[in-house]
Design an enzyme around this catalytic site. Structure first.
Site, PDB file in Angstrom:
ATOM      1  N   LEU A   5       0.835  -1.205   0.000  1.00  0.00           N
ATOM      2  CA  LEU A   5       0.000   0.000   0.000  1.00  0.00           C
ATOM      3  C   LEU A   5       0.867   1.251   0.000  1.00  0.00           C
ATOM      4  O   LEU A   5       0.519   2.260  -0.592  1.00  0.00           O
ATOM      5  CB  LEU A   5      -0.900   0.018   1.235  1.00  0.00           C
ATOM      6  N   GLY A   6       1.966   1.154   0.703  1.00  0.00           N
ATOM      7  CA  GLY A   6       2.827   2.325   0.778  1.00  0.00           C
ATOM      8  C   GLY A   6       4.202   1.916   1.245  1.00  0.00           C
ATOM      9  O   GLY A   6       4.418   0.796   1.699  1.00  0.00           O
ATOM     10  N   GLY A   8       7.641   3.423   3.441  1.00  0.00           N
ATOM     11  CA  GLY A   8       8.260   4.503   4.195  1.00  0.00           C
ATOM     12  C   GLY A   8       9.731   4.218   4.360  1.00  0.00           C
ATOM     13  O   GLY A   8      10.248   3.258   3.801  1.00  0.00           O
ATOM     14  N   TYR A  10      11.060   3.284   7.009  1.00  0.00           N
ATOM     15  CA  TYR A  10      11.246   2.150   7.912  1.00  0.00           C
ATOM     16  C   TYR A  10      10.960   0.812   7.223  1.00  0.00           C
ATOM     17  O   TYR A  10      11.483  -0.203   7.612  1.00  0.00           O
ATOM     18  CB  TYR A  10      10.306   2.259   9.114  1.00  0.00           C
ATOM     19  N   VAL A  13       4.345  -0.996   3.840  1.00  0.00           N
ATOM     20  CA  VAL A  13       3.025  -1.227   4.408  1.00  0.00           C
ATOM     21  C   VAL A  13       2.249  -2.064   3.400  1.00  0.00           C
ATOM     22  O   VAL A  13       2.138  -1.697   2.238  1.00  0.00           O
ATOM     23  CB  VAL A  13       2.278   0.093   4.675  1.00  0.00           C
ATOM     24  N   ASP A 126       3.776  16.090  13.157  1.00  0.00           N
ATOM     25  CA  ASP A 126       3.926  15.880  11.719  1.00  0.00           C
ATOM     26  C   ASP A 126       2.564  15.784  11.041  1.00  0.00           C
ATOM     27  O   ASP A 126       2.306  14.856  10.276  1.00  0.00           O
ATOM     28  CB  ASP A 126       4.765  14.623  11.465  1.00  0.00           C
TER      29      ASP A 126
END
Lengths: 390, 355
Positions: A5-6, A8, A10, A13, A126
């Site tokens: 889905l995404g 990052g 880290y 996802v 953020d």
């Protein structure tokens, strides 16, 4: 497990499906290897988990479970599934902005989630459209607590000393490099920039690089442009209140809640901007499905080796059904002949014939059905009964 | 009429447990007037926050309804850390119990018709009021001598918010893990389209199959397999002479490997015939596209229900020799004495009154 889905810094996802209760979930996969590269990576993640575990609000993304896989050196954070981000939605919209009524709806939810967070002594630091997700019901969820900070229970006020958020959403006090500043007011400023961004498709402050940007932000009091007043004077007033360079003058959440634009319900003009399709799928179907299909049906297909299309199968079924019908017809004729033949023996033989008849039918239909089930799913077994006289 | 003093209720037999072991249903007698009731006792100290909210919501939702085919309760009260719910006694328990006790191979068609007519008129009332039930299944349909009622409102939800009808719902109900086999494909999909009250109609279709066949559809399948099958439009069928499968597949359906019971069940299925109307109605209910399913009101006028005209549940119960017991005689002596639930009589454990 489904598609990504995404992604990052880290880790990835991915979308997952809970195999027990079939709920759609999102899972954040963190690898130890990547975490080590980032300064304070592991600490940040542990803090994020600690924070999220204690939160429960409809406008804050829920962390449902954390799993560890020591062998793979991975950590899985299972979160509630969100269908898309506000950023994605804004990007897909014409002129990259949302109609006012839709922006209002999201902004109200953002403030309600933020009020809860501040009530829990959490400064998000953020807030930006990219970190605001939308659930299937179009409920806004605040996510990504990577740089969030929880104030000490005995802290006198909300003073923070570090700011690590996205530059364009930072207030003047951070842009000017102040030692300490009010944490809640940082979030309010970011909310103001977010609101400006989703309503207009622009940013109040821009710069070619981070130095120019911070220079612009820190220069002094921002003035709402004339076109914003023309768009909606009350909205301009609210944004101005939230983008006060002076922390003391900047609105508090209570002031926002009593702001005329916040209270008002902007008129609905036209349809809302829909969540953009993912890989051409307008409905955002679960990306796990193809994997499930492969898991449940691929093995059977391999066994069969030959690949039948549905058309082939229909033809085959029709052929067999016709053959069965012909056979039954022949048998019936036989029976009728038997019936016509003299009396007492008649009924018993015909009964015998009909039972054997039904058995053969049973066998035939079952073999057909087994085939049908293995290959495709669209053929209903009931259709076979049409060709039978009983 | 019914008081709030727990001492007025003489708990006689434990009928079933429900709600993850939090709730227990007892057959009880209200001492002041001698009437028999069902008392459901929730151990609220065992419930977590969400569960206690669900228990409360269920009672609040049930309070909203007033219809002969919707289960009601007389009163509810809190005593210590227990929540009591006093409800009319439905003497045959849930349809699932009745199947397990009396009709192993499923109800005769006329029973399904009579029960479904009641359930659909209750459901029609719910839908008209803007509620979706979301967990229709045989164990949520209770039966007494004269009627069937719809129960199990823990997952029921309103599709009206701020005075407006919401277009569609998207999320699964909070504790739907046990009802998954009855849920419509669009509910399980959880995508942007969402689902409407038509998803209840799909559950009606699955429940028809469950009641007619005597077995829970997809009983043995993995949830994910059940999900993909539904998405492909594969639905369970009513098992009779025209559809009864070979013995290899019966293992899947009956969910047992005992060859005797399979043969027995197969024999029963092969001997009976369900009417075309029945087959047609269940197929309409389980249409994959929600828009091509009929509404509850339309279904009530389906020709399947013609057979209900000159008969009633009472008539049919008498025909099949089902009679109610004399409750004053029933008493589970162990109830008052032992708290160890494992020592309860075996008879009381095979009831499932999950309403």
């Amino acid at each position: 497990m489904g598609d990504v889905l995404g992604e990052g810094s880290y880790g990835k996802v991915k979308e997952v499906l809970d195999s027990e209760n079939l709920c759609r979930r999102a899972v954040k996969i963190l690898t130890k290897r990547k975490l080590r590269r980032i300064p304070n990576g592991e600490q940040n993640v542990q803090r994020e988990i600690q924070l999220l575990r204690n939160l429960q609000h409809k406008n804050v993304v829920a962390l449902l479970d954390v799993l560890y896989n020591d062998e793979k050196q991975k950590m899985y954070m299972i979160m509630e599934y969100c269908v898309g981000g506000l950023q994605e939605l804004v990007d897909s919209a014409p002129e990259k902005k949302l109609p006012l009524f839709q922006a209002h709806r999201y902004f109200c939810q953002l403030i309600s989630g933020l009020e809860y967070l501040h009530g829990c002594r959490i400064i998000h630091k953020d807030i930006k459209p990219g970190n605001l997700l939308l659930s299937l019901e179009q409920t806004l969820k605040i996510s990504d607590f990577g740089v969030a900070e929880q104030l000490d229970l005995f802290a006198k006020d909300d003073t923070c000393t570090t700011g690590q958020g996205s530059p364009a959403f930072q207030p003047p006090e951070i842009a000017n490099g102040h030692e300490s500043f009010s944490g809640t007011k940082v979030d309010i400023w970011s909310c103001g920039v977010t609101l400006y961004n989703i309503c207009s498709g622009q940013y109040p402050f821009e710069g070619d690089n981070i130095y120019r940007l911070f220079e612009n932000i820190g220069r002094g009091q921002w003035e709402a442009p004339d076109w914003l007043y023309k768009l909606d004077a009350q909205l301009a007033g609210l944004i101005l209140g939230m983008l006060q360079a002076d922390q003391a003058k900047r609105y508090s959440i209570q002031q926002i809640r009593s702001d005329p634009w916040f209270i008002s319900a902007p008129e609905e003009k036209g349809p809302p901007v829909p969540i953009p399709p993912l890989k051409r799928d307008v409905y955002r179907r679960s990306t796990v499905l193809p994997y499930l299909d492969a898991y449940h049906y691929e093995t059977e297909r391999d066994l069969e080796e030959v690949y039948f299309t549905e058309h082939d199968l229909n033809r085959e079924l029709a052929r067999q059904a016709a053959a069965a019908a012909a056979e039954i017809k022949a048998q019936q004729q036989q029976q009728q002949q038997q019936l016509a033949a003299p009396n007492s023996a008649g009924p018993s033989t015909s009964a015998g014939a009909s039972t054997s008849n039904s058995i053969s039918k049973e066998k035939k239909s079952s073999s057909l059905k087994r085939r049908a089930k293995k290959l495709t799913s669209c053929i209903s077994v009931r259709k076979l009964s049409n060709c039978r006289p009983s | 009429m019914f008081g709030c003093n727990p001492a007025d209720y003489d708990l006689k037999v434990e009928l079933s447990r429900c709600f993850n072991g939090i709730g227990t249903v007892y057959l009880a007698q209200f001492l002041p007037n001698g009437q028999h009731v069902a008392v459901k006792k929730y151990r609220m100290d065992k419930a977590n926050k969400e569960e206690s909210i669900l228990a409360r919501e269920e009672l609040l939702i049930m309070r909203q309804f007033n219809h002969p085919n919707i289960h009601t309760f007389h009163t509810s009260f809190v005593y210590g850390n227990e929540l009591f719910q006093v409800a009319p006694l439905m003497c045959f328990g849930s349809c699932k119990d009745t199947i397990a006790n009396c009709f192993r191979a499923g109800f005769p068609e006329i029973f399904v018709a009579l029960i479904m007519r009641d359930v659909l008129s209750g459901l029609e009332y719910l839908h008209r009021r803007g509620y979706i039930h979301r967990s229709i299944r045989a164990s949520h349909i209770l039966l007494n001598q004269t009627k069937a009622v719809l129960a199990g409102f823990r997952e029921c939800t309103s599709i009206v918010a701020h005075g407006e009808r919401i277009g569609a719902l998207h999320q699964l109900a909070p504790c739907s893990a046990r009802s998954l086999n009855w849920l419509a494909p669009e509910v399980l999909e959880q995508n942007i389209i969402g689902y409407t009250e038509k998803s209840d109609i799909y559950s009606i279709g699955i429940t028809c199959c469950e009641m007619a066949n005597g077995v829970e559809p997809f009983a043995d399948a993995q949830p994910t397999f059940m999900f993909t099958e539904k998405l492909r439009g594969n639905v369970p069928t009513l098992l009779d002479r025209s559809t009864c499968p070979a013995s290899e597949e019966m293992i899947e359906i009956v969910a047992s490997t005992d060859s005797d019971s399979i043969r027995q069940a197969q024999q029963i299925y092969c001997q009976r015939v369900f009417s075309d109307e029945f087959h047609q109605m269940t197929e309409i209910c389980m249409e994959k596209r929600p828009s091509s399913r009929w509404s509850a009101l339309q279904l009530l006028s389906h020709s399947f229900f013609k057979q209900c005209r000159h008969t009633s549940i009472l008539d049919q119960l008498q025909r099949f020799g089902l009679e109610t017991k004399d409750y004053t005689q029933i008493r589970d002596e162990s109830l008052g004495l032992c708290t160890d639930l494992n020592e309860m009589s075996v008879q009381s454990t095979d009831w499932e009154w999950d309403f």
